[in-house]
Write a protein that holds these residues in place. Structure first.
Motif, PDB file in Angstrom:
ATOM      1  N   THR A   1      33.954  40.714  70.711  1.00  0.00           N
ATOM      2  CA  THR A   1      35.053  39.507  71.112  1.00  0.00           C
ATOM      3  C   THR A   1      36.339  40.246  71.118  1.00  0.00           C
ATOM      4  O   THR A   1      36.925  39.882  72.117  1.00  0.00           O
ATOM      5  N   ALA A   2      36.445  41.100  70.249  1.00  0.00           N
ATOM      6  CA  ALA A   2      38.194  41.636  70.395  1.00  0.00           C
ATOM      7  C   ALA A   2      38.486  42.611  71.467  1.00  0.00           C
ATOM      8  O   ALA A   2      39.122  42.536  72.264  1.00  0.00           O
ATOM      9  N   CYS A   3      37.103  43.248  71.688  1.00  0.00           N
ATOM     10  CA  CYS A   3      36.949  44.111  72.947  1.00  0.00           C
ATOM     11  C   CYS A   3      37.027  43.464  74.212  1.00  0.00           C
ATOM     12  O   CYS A   3      37.690  43.911  75.148  1.00  0.00           O
ATOM     13  N   GLU A   4      36.555  42.211  74.173  1.00  0.00           N
ATOM     14  CA  GLU A   4      36.500  41.539  75.283  1.00  0.00           C
ATOM     15  C   GLU A   4      37.971  40.953  75.666  1.00  0.00           C
ATOM     16  O   GLU A   4      38.483  40.914  76.647  1.00  0.00           O
ATOM     17  N   GLY A   5      38.556  40.566  74.601  1.00  0.00           N
ATOM     18  CA  GLY A   5      39.786  39.963  74.636  1.00  0.00           C
ATOM     19  C   GLY A   5      40.928  40.994  75.398  1.00  0.00           C
ATOM     20  O   GLY A   5      41.744  40.652  76.340  1.00  0.00           O
TER      21      GLY A   5
ATOM     22  N   PHE B   1      29.795  41.296  66.241  1.00  0.00           N
ATOM     23  CA  PHE B   1      30.065  40.265  67.455  1.00  0.00           C
ATOM     24  C   PHE B   1      31.687  39.932  67.261  1.00  0.00           C
ATOM     25  O   PHE B   1      31.991  39.860  68.589  1.00  0.00           O
ATOM     26  N   LEU B   2      32.433  39.763  66.354  1.00  0.00           N
ATOM     27  CA  LEU B   2      33.898  39.782  66.328  1.00  0.00           C
ATOM     28  C   LEU B   2      34.382  41.226  66.886  1.00  0.00           C
ATOM     29  O   LEU B   2      35.560  40.955  67.438  1.00  0.00           O
ATOM     30  N   THR B   3      33.751  42.378  66.649  1.00  0.00           N
ATOM     31  CA  THR B   3      34.197  43.193  67.192  1.00  0.00           C
ATOM     32  C   THR B   3      34.324  43.327  68.899  1.00  0.00           C
ATOM     33  O   THR B   3      35.203  43.698  69.614  1.00  0.00           O
TER      34      THR B   3
ATOM     35  N   MET C   1      34.180  32.229  72.619  1.00  0.00           N
ATOM     36  CA  MET C   1      33.677  33.201  71.752  1.00  0.00           C
ATOM     37  C   MET C   1      33.922  32.832  70.074  1.00  0.00           C
ATOM     38  O   MET C   1      33.105  33.052  69.380  1.00  0.00           O
ATOM     39  N   VAL C   2      35.081  32.412  70.142  1.00  0.00           N
ATOM     40  CA  VAL C   2      35.667  32.043  68.701  1.00  0.00           C
ATOM     41  C   VAL C   2      34.609  30.827  68.022  1.00  0.00           C
ATOM     42  O   VAL C   2      34.441  30.926  66.866  1.00  0.00           O
TER      43      VAL C   2
ATOM     44  N   PHE D   1      31.416  32.534  67.339  1.00  0.00           N
ATOM     45  CA  PHE D   1      31.495  33.191  65.906  1.00  0.00           C
ATOM     46  C   PHE D   1      31.666  32.311  64.608  1.00  0.00           C
ATOM     47  O   PHE D   1      31.034  32.450  63.629  1.00  0.00           O
TER      48      PHE D   1
ATOM     49  N   GLU E   1      37.774  32.611  75.478  1.00  0.00           N
ATOM     50  CA  GLU E   1      38.168  33.308  74.158  1.00  0.00           C
ATOM     51  C   GLU E   1      37.906  32.026  73.076  1.00  0.00           C
ATOM     52  O   GLU E   1      37.204  32.331  71.890  1.00  0.00           O
TER      53      GLU E   1
END
Length: 96
Positions: free
Chosen positions: A67-71, A63-65, A39-40, A43, A36
């Motif tokens: 990243t949230a799904c990956e988290g 990309f942020l979407t 990814m941040v 970003f 995470e």
């Protein structure tokens, strides 16, 4: 000149996240946190790049979407592994 400082901070963050991912592999939660952080940091680099060029930031939001799904997927895997094996140690996981 100051925009290059933001790039260097972002690149340092990505490299430090990768080092944490490679060197700290005892717990599943710590590997998820390092992913995470990577990814941040990516970003952050993408936001700075698009800000400097002056382009619309729709790809950054896309990309942020993801990243949230990956988290969310990582946390659901963590909950499943803790319930099935009793902990998040990599040594307690069965390959089969």
């Amino acid at each position: 000149m100051t925009i290059f400082i933001y790039y260097y901070v972002g690149l340092f963050s990505v490299v430090s996240g990768m080092m944490a991912f490679v060197l700290n592999r005892k717990h599943f939660l710590s590997t998820l946190l390092s992913l995470e952080f990577i990814m941040v940091s990516i970003f952050w680099l993408m936001s700075m790049s698009f800000f400097c060029v002056g382009v619309e930031g729709y790809f950054v939001l896309f990309f942020l979407t993801f990243t949230a799904c990956e988290g969310a997927l990582g946390l659901s895997l963590l909950v499943y592994l803790v319930r099935s094996s009793g902990g998040d140690f990599f040594s307690s996981f069965s390959v089969l």
